[in-house]
Design a protein around this motif. Structure first.
Motif: not given
Length: 76
Positions: A27-30, A58-61, A68-74
């Motif tokens: 929820x923070x600002x990237x 965030x999606x990944x823990x 490699x290539x796994x979705x970690x966040x949006x």
């Protein structure tokens, strides 16, 4: 438009990496070009820059190992 944050291939032989730490909270600002998370590979730990600016989902823990290539966040 949402931007996918994928686990990058940092080294030639890298197939997976462990998410060591999120440097921006959910929820923070990237900020594009600023460190977003720390990634551990077989040879080193390094910070990975954000590919875009916006709100992080965030999606990944932390502590988990991903290919490699796994979705970690949006970033929205």
């Amino acid at each position: 438009m949402a931007v996918e944050v994928l686990l990058p291939k940092i080294g030639f032989s890298m197939n997976e990496g462990t998410l060591a730490e999120w440097l921006v909270q959910d929820g923070g600002q990237a900020v594009e070009g600023e460190p977003l998370y720390a990634l551990e590979s077989e040879k080193s730990t390094q910070e990975v820059e954000s590919p875009a600016s916006g709100t992080l989902k965030i999606i990944a823990a932390i502590g988990e190992t991903y290919e490699v290539g796994t979705l970690l966040a949006m970033i929205e």
